[in-house]
Design a protein around this motif. Structure first.
Motif, PDB file in Angstrom:
ATOM      1  N   ARG A  84      -5.388  -8.879   5.127  1.00 42.86           N
ATOM      2  CA  ARG A  84      -4.226  -7.945   4.842  1.00 42.86           C
ATOM      3  C   ARG A  84      -3.012  -8.697   4.569  1.00 42.86           C
ATOM      4  O   ARG A  84      -2.119  -8.037   3.861  1.00 42.86           O
ATOM      5  N   LEU A  85      -2.623 -10.000   5.198  1.00 43.01           N
ATOM      6  CA  LEU A  85      -1.478 -10.595   4.525  1.00 43.01           C
ATOM      7  C   LEU A  85      -1.382 -11.146   3.154  1.00 43.01           C
ATOM      8  O   LEU A  85      -0.459 -10.926   2.555  1.00 43.01           O
ATOM      9  N   LEU A  86      -2.766 -10.942   2.586  1.00 44.07           N
ATOM     10  CA  LEU A  86      -2.842 -11.101   1.046  1.00 44.07           C
ATOM     11  C   LEU A  86      -2.538  -9.841   0.305  1.00 44.07           C
ATOM     12  O   LEU A  86      -2.204  -9.671  -0.828  1.00 44.07           O
ATOM     13  N   TYR A  87      -3.246  -8.789   0.784  1.00 44.28           N
ATOM     14  CA  TYR A  87      -3.350  -7.394   0.151  1.00 44.28           C
ATOM     15  C   TYR A  87      -2.090  -6.557   0.447  1.00 44.28           C
ATOM     16  O   TYR A  87      -1.596  -6.052  -0.671  1.00 44.28           O
ATOM     17  N   GLU A  88      -1.590  -6.454   1.401  1.00 43.15           N
ATOM     18  CA  GLU A  88      -0.420  -5.440   1.930  1.00 43.15           C
ATOM     19  C   GLU A  88       1.013  -5.855   1.305  1.00 43.15           C
ATOM     20  O   GLU A  88       1.520  -5.034   0.689  1.00 43.15           O
ATOM     21  N   PRO A  89       1.546  -7.148   1.446  1.00 46.04           N
ATOM     22  CA  PRO A  89       2.817  -7.526   0.826  1.00 46.04           C
ATOM     23  C   PRO A  89       2.282  -7.338  -0.778  1.00 46.04           C
ATOM     24  O   PRO A  89       3.243  -6.864  -1.576  1.00 46.04           O
ATOM     25  N   TYR A  90       1.136  -7.622  -1.200  1.00 49.52           N
ATOM     26  CA  TYR A  90       0.763  -7.616  -2.719  1.00 49.52           C
ATOM     27  C   TYR A  90       0.882  -6.179  -3.301  1.00 49.52           C
ATOM     28  O   TYR A  90       1.504  -5.998  -4.360  1.00 49.52           O
ATOM     29  N   ALA A  91       0.475  -5.446  -2.416  1.00 49.91           N
ATOM     30  CA  ALA A  91       0.567  -3.721  -2.809  1.00 49.91           C
ATOM     31  C   ALA A  91       1.924  -3.425  -3.118  1.00 49.91           C
ATOM     32  O   ALA A  91       2.199  -2.658  -4.157  1.00 49.91           O
ATOM     33  N   LEU A  92       2.742  -3.777  -2.137  1.00 51.66           N
ATOM     34  CA  LEU A  92       4.072  -3.321  -2.360  1.00 51.66           C
ATOM     35  C   LEU A  92       4.654  -3.990  -3.345  1.00 51.66           C
ATOM     36  O   LEU A  92       5.588  -3.220  -4.099  1.00 51.66           O
ATOM     37  N   LEU A  93       4.504  -5.221  -3.496  1.00 52.80           N
ATOM     38  CA  LEU A  93       5.255  -6.005  -4.621  1.00 52.80           C
ATOM     39  C   LEU A  93       5.054  -5.638  -6.093  1.00 52.80           C
ATOM     40  O   LEU A  93       5.758  -5.279  -6.982  1.00 52.80           O
ATOM     41  N   ASN A  94       3.680  -5.288  -6.169  1.00 47.00           N
ATOM     42  CA  ASN A  94       3.355  -5.049  -7.647  1.00 47.00           C
ATOM     43  C   ASN A  94       3.004  -3.571  -7.774  1.00 47.00           C
ATOM     44  O   ASN A  94       2.782  -3.200  -8.836  1.00 47.00           O
ATOM     45  N   TYR A  95       2.746  -2.914  -6.940  1.00 45.66           N
ATOM     46  CA  TYR A  95       2.391  -1.336  -7.078  1.00 45.66           C
ATOM     47  C   TYR A  95       3.188  -0.465  -6.158  1.00 45.66           C
ATOM     48  O   TYR A  95       2.915   0.795  -6.027  1.00 45.66           O
ATOM     49  N   GLY A  96       4.298  -1.007  -5.462  1.00 45.83           N
ATOM     50  CA  GLY A  96       5.127   0.065  -4.551  1.00 45.83           C
ATOM     51  C   GLY A  96       5.500   1.080  -5.332  1.00 45.83           C
ATOM     52  O   GLY A  96       5.830   2.213  -4.920  1.00 45.83           O
ATOM     53  N   SER A  97       6.215   0.874  -6.642  1.00 46.90           N
ATOM     54  CA  SER A  97       6.657   2.025  -7.663  1.00 46.90           C
ATOM     55  C   SER A  97       5.754   3.050  -7.702  1.00 46.90           C
ATOM     56  O   SER A  97       6.445   4.186  -8.252  1.00 46.90           O
ATOM     57  N   GLN A  98       4.478   2.930  -7.335  1.00 43.04           N
ATOM     58  CA  GLN A  98       3.607   3.963  -7.680  1.00 43.04           C
ATOM     59  C   GLN A  98       3.530   4.935  -6.415  1.00 43.04           C
ATOM     60  O   GLN A  98       3.017   6.136  -6.507  1.00 43.04           O
ATOM     61  N   ILE A  99       4.216   4.556  -5.432  1.00 42.57           N
ATOM     62  CA  ILE A  99       4.409   5.499  -4.108  1.00 42.57           C
ATOM     63  C   ILE A  99       5.311   6.353  -4.346  1.00 42.57           C
ATOM     64  O   ILE A  99       6.425   5.976  -4.550  1.00 42.57           O
ATOM     65  N   LYS A 100       5.232   7.919  -4.159  1.00 43.64           N
ATOM     66  CA  LYS A 100       6.279   8.624  -4.564  1.00 43.64           C
ATOM     67  C   LYS A 100       7.410   8.590  -3.445  1.00 43.64           C
ATOM     68  O   LYS A 100       7.204   8.326  -2.317  1.00 43.64           O
ATOM     69  N   ASP A 101       8.560   8.860  -3.834  1.00 51.00           N
ATOM     70  CA  ASP A 101       9.511   8.858  -2.800  1.00 51.00           C
ATOM     71  C   ASP A 101       9.417   9.619  -1.618  1.00 51.00           C
ATOM     72  O   ASP A 101       9.961   9.448  -0.532  1.00 51.00           O
ATOM     73  N   GLU A 102       8.957  11.017  -1.774  1.00 47.74           N
ATOM     74  CA  GLU A 102       8.591  12.171  -0.813  1.00 47.74           C
ATOM     75  C   GLU A 102       7.614  11.445   0.122  1.00 47.74           C
ATOM     76  O   GLU A 102       7.952  11.722   1.509  1.00 47.74           O
ATOM     77  N   VAL A 103       6.889  10.623  -0.262  1.00 51.63           N
ATOM     78  CA  VAL A 103       5.947  10.071   0.668  1.00 51.63           C
ATOM     79  C   VAL A 103       6.603   9.076   1.632  1.00 51.63           C
ATOM     80  O   VAL A 103       6.397   8.885   2.949  1.00 51.63           O
ATOM     81  N   ILE A 104       7.492   8.038   0.901  1.00 55.13           N
ATOM     82  CA  ILE A 104       8.306   7.149   1.708  1.00 55.13           C
ATOM     83  C   ILE A 104       9.248   7.971   2.601  1.00 55.13           C
ATOM     84  O   ILE A 104       9.161   7.458   3.664  1.00 55.13           O
ATOM     85  N   TYR A 105       9.807   8.916   2.111  1.00 47.35           N
ATOM     86  CA  TYR A 105      10.743   9.855   3.157  1.00 47.35           C
ATOM     87  C   TYR A 105      10.001  10.291   4.183  1.00 47.35           C
ATOM     88  O   TYR A 105      10.462  10.431   5.437  1.00 47.35           O
ATOM     89  N   LYS A 106       8.540  10.859   3.998  1.00 44.15           N
ATOM     90  CA  LYS A 106       7.984  11.424   5.148  1.00 44.15           C
ATOM     91  C   LYS A 106       7.708  10.292   6.228  1.00 44.15           C
ATOM     92  O   LYS A 106       7.739  10.547   7.329  1.00 44.15           O
ATOM     93  N   TYR A 107       7.297   9.362   5.996  1.00 44.37           N
ATOM     94  CA  TYR A 107       7.132   8.050   6.791  1.00 44.37           C
ATOM     95  C   TYR A 107       8.203   7.411   7.576  1.00 44.37           C
ATOM     96  O   TYR A 107       8.460   7.386   8.670  1.00 44.37           O
ATOM     97  N   PHE A 108       9.446   7.670   6.644  1.00 44.81           N
ATOM     98  CA  PHE A 108      10.706   7.467   7.253  1.00 44.81           C
ATOM     99  C   PHE A 108      11.112   8.123   8.471  1.00 44.81           C
ATOM    100  O   PHE A 108      11.375   7.707   9.418  1.00 44.81           O
ATOM    101  N   ASP A 109      10.813   9.540   8.023  1.00 47.65           N
ATOM    102  CA  ASP A 109      11.251  10.559   9.100  1.00 47.65           C
ATOM    103  C   ASP A 109      10.337  10.304  10.533  1.00 47.65           C
ATOM    104  O   ASP A 109      10.834  10.469  11.625  1.00 47.65           O
TER     105      ASP A 109
END
Length: 222
Positions: A84-109
């Motif tokens: 998990r420590l290899l994959y999840e930070p890597y996912a954010l660093l390299n593919y985070g831009s693929q996550i739509k802002d509305e999805v991020i806002y949903k989890y923020f709420d």
């Protein structure tokens, strides 16, 4: 999907769900005939399901002994966090831009609310969905296939330890909010660092519980 394939899927998902939920406990011995009677399917779907589950590391088919649900040792738990420590930070660093802002806002709420606003089961489902969303942003199917293998083990581990982690829920929420705040700023490097800190905190808390003998180790069979 043919009727034969449908029965294979039924058997596979039914057994898998019972393993992940720990209804079939780590180290338990399963009987093929009993599984057939329980699921009301023939030998072929059961054997197909067991073969798939063995490939996923959820069971071991032992010669002359039977079918054993795989255990989770301290080493296994350590390996889960390592992946998990290899994959999840890597996912954010390299593919985070693929996550739509509305999805991020949903989890923020969602995580803006205190953890006790949700039942424990509901909170865990939201937590899993949040982490899945991040990993699912990865565009590399080979990475995703490998992560799926440890994801099932992580879900079992969550069930085994869930009753002991109440004190971590509020801290987990705070850590999620730090990750999400960085995501909303599209600061993927910061998001990756916050994810790493979150996973390390979870790992340390888990091993504190194990070393204090609040979680019994269930060793994997040789």
């Amino acid at each position: 999907m043919s009727a034969k394939e449908s029965l294979k899927q039924k058997a596979y998902y039914a057994i898998k769900e019972k393993i992940i939920s720990c209804e079939y406990a780590p180290g338990a011995m399963l009987n093929e005939e009993a599984l057939r009677e329980e699921l009301h399917v023939s030998r072929t779907p059961i054997r197909d399901a067991l073969s798939r589950l063995e490939q996923e590391g959820l069971i071991s088919i032992l010669s002359k002994k039977g079918i054993e649900v795989s255990g989770l040792s301290i080493n296994d738990i350590n390996f889960i966090f390592e992946v998990r420590l290899l994959y999840e930070p890597y996912a954010l660093l390299n593919y985070g831009s693929q996550i739509k802002d509305e999805v991020i806002y949903k989890y923020f709420d969602i995580f803006s609310a205190p953890a006790h606003a949700y039942s424990k089961d509901e909170y865990f489902r939201l937590d899993d969905a949040f982490h899945d969303t991040i990993v699912d942003a990865i565009q590399n199917p080979y990475l995703l296939r490998t992560y799926d293998w440890i994801h099932n083990q992580n879900l079992r581990f969550r069930v085994m330890t869930g009753q002991y982690v109440d004190y971590r829920l509020e801290r987990t929420t705070q850590e999620h909010m730090k990750i999400l705040t960085a995501c909303l700023k599209h600061d993927w490097e910061r998001a990756a660092k916050e994810m790493e800190a979150h996973l390390l905190a979870s790992k340390n808390a888990t091993f504190d519980l194990i070393l204090n003998n609040k979680i019994a180790e269930i060793p994997r069979s040789k």
